[in-house]
Design an enzyme around this catalytic site. Structure first.
Site: not given
Ligand SMILES: Cc1cc2nc3c(=O)[nH]c(=O)nc-3n(C[C@H](O)[C@H](O)[C@H](O)COP(=O)(O)OP(=O)(O)OC[C@H]3O[C@@H](n4cnc5c(N)ncnc54)[C@H](O)[C@@H]3O)c2cc1C
Length: 391
Positions: A375, A243, A125-128, A160
């Site tokens: 959060e 589900e 999944q290429g989202y983040s 991942s």
């Molecule tokens: C083990 C693992 C596997 C993953 N696999 C994938 C994958 O296969 N494909 C993919 O695309 N992504 C993947 N991810 C990424 C994951 O989706 C993101 O890490 C997650 O959505 C958080 O984004 P971020 O790391 O940019 O943190 P940020 O969004 O920058 O957040 C940083 C901090 O700020 C807080 N925060 C941010 N916005 C708010 C708000 N509006 N209100 C309150 N607090 C807030 C967050 O809770 C966090 O504590 C994976 C992550 C992990 C840890």
């Protein structure tokens, strides 16, 4: 809701239980399972599920799915979890297939669905991106039309399985002038295409699960756009009648606590002897695992009775289940005392449970980030569940 099986459900449960007992591999006791290792070990099991037509329980029959009702899926997932049988399919059956079934062209369905159903193709999944996680709509990876192709430049992160995947579902920005949710296009990207490079990221538990993925002038044919150009954001929300109780997680939590209770009773290294506070903590975890099970039942009852997708209820279960896992592993770590510093098998030391507790503790940290942070779940519960104002 009455959670006793109807006669049909009881017969189905019996069938699943017998199948799993006969065909599923023995539970894995390796403390640090690698993705590729797990895939190899599960190959025969995947084939058996594929032959039975059970790789994609929620998909319609015409696309090779099992067309199970929500209750049948719940029973299926419960039985697999109780037997500690590996789950197959991951995002390919959960998101990719449903999105292709609803929005894909006939050609795209023919090209991509068979590899998912046979379990052969791994998807990622290429989202983040480095600057887009919780606020995913801020993503910057660009795709620009050039003849029959799009040319893609940018970077994804935390991908991942990116190192073993054949295909990626990729969100890109195709219209920089549109409001941010409206200029995003959903592609299928070939992970072996020229210009795609995958760099490993090793997590704090010491395993290689996710990666950085770089796109440098990568050409993706326009025939790999799923749905309409610039409508990718809305596609990314597609699910079938899938589900979503996460009953596997709730059963897994209970089994995990039961394993630790067994360890506490049998192992001379356990610090539980003469430690009433720690015993009480372990009992709290046992009760909390029961609560996680009840939250799963609540979700499946919403889906089965009301026929609607759970909203904030799924966030409650995600938040509770992931924070519970962290509490379980913290309790586990206290049980092994100083041995908790050893992650995995260590030469010359008889590490309790092969270092499984330490590995599980370290890996659990990511639980409250992956799939949406705690959060973000709390924001959803506050605004959509409780109707509190945004602030
Ligand atoms: C083990 C693992 C596997 C993953 N696999 C994938 C994958 O296969 N494909 C993919 O695309 N992504 C993947 N991810 C990424 C994951 O989706 C993101 O890490 C997650 O959505 C958080 O984004 P971020 O790391 O940019 O943190 P940020 O969004 O920058 O957040 C940083 C901090 O700020 C807080 N925060 C941010 N916005 C708010 C708000 N509006 N209100 C309150 N607090 C807030 C967050 O809770 C966090 O504590 C994976 C992550 C992990 C840890």
């Amino acid at each position: 809701m009455d959670f006793h099986d109807s006669p049909e459900e009881a017969a189905f449960r019996k069938e699943v239980r017998a199948f799993v007992a006969a065909e599923a591999p023995k539970p894995d006791t390796d403390a640090r399972p690698g993705m590729q290792g797990a895939r190899e070990r599960n190959k025969a099991w995947t084939k058996k599920l594929a032959d039975k037509g059970w790789v994609a329980p929620a998909w319609p029959k015409e696309y090779g799915g099992a067309d199970m009702s929500v209750m049948e899926q719940f029973i299926f997932n419960s039985e697999l979890a109780e037997a500690r049988a590996p789950r197959i399919g991951g995002i390919a059956t959960a998101f990719v297939g449903p999105t292709l079934i609803v929005h894909g062209t006939d050609e795209q369905k023919e090209k991509f669905l068979p590899g998912i159903l046979s379990g052969e193709d791994v998807w990622c999944q290429g989202y983040s991106e480095p600057g887009a996680g919780s606020d995913l709509a801020s993503l910057q990876t660009r795709a620009v039309r050039d003849g029959d192709d799009f040319v893609v430049n940018g970077q994804k992160i935390w991908t991942s399985g990116g190192h073993i995947a054949k295909w990626m579902i990729l969100l890109t920005r195709t219209d920089v002038d549109a409001p941010k949710h409206r200029g995003i296009t959903y592609f299928v990207a070939d992970m072996k295409a020229p210009g795609v490079s995958v760099r490993p990221l090793v997590n704090m538990a010491g395993t290689h699960e996710f990666n950085e993925v770089f796109f440098e002038d990568v050409r993706i044919p326009a025939s790999h756009v799923i749905g309409e150009e610039n409508r990718g954001w809305y596609l990314a929300q597609t699910t079938l009648s899938f589900e979503r109780s996460n009953i596997g997680g709730a059963v897994g939590a209970r089994q995990n606590v039961e394993d630790y209770i067994k360890f506490a009773k049998e192992e001379p290294t356990s610090t539980l002897r003469n430690n009433a506070a720690l015993k009480a903590e372990l009992m709290d975890r046992f009760i909390e695992a029961g609560v996680a099970g009840v939250l799963s039942l609540k979700i499946v009852s919403i889906q089965a009775n009301e026929g609607i997708a759970p909203g904030h209820e799924a966030s409650v279960a995600k938040l509770y289940g992931t924070e519970l896992n962290q509490r379980i592993q913290r309790t586990g770590l206290k049980m092994v005392g100083m041995y908790g510093q050893l992650n995995g098998k260590t030469e010359g030391v008889d590490v309790p449970m092969n270092g499984r507790i330490t590995y599980a503790y370290l890996r659990s940290i990511a639980n409250t980030i992956e799939g949406g942070t705690s959060e973000i779940q709390r924001n959803i519960i506050a605004t959509r569940g409780l109707g509190l104002p945004r602030g």
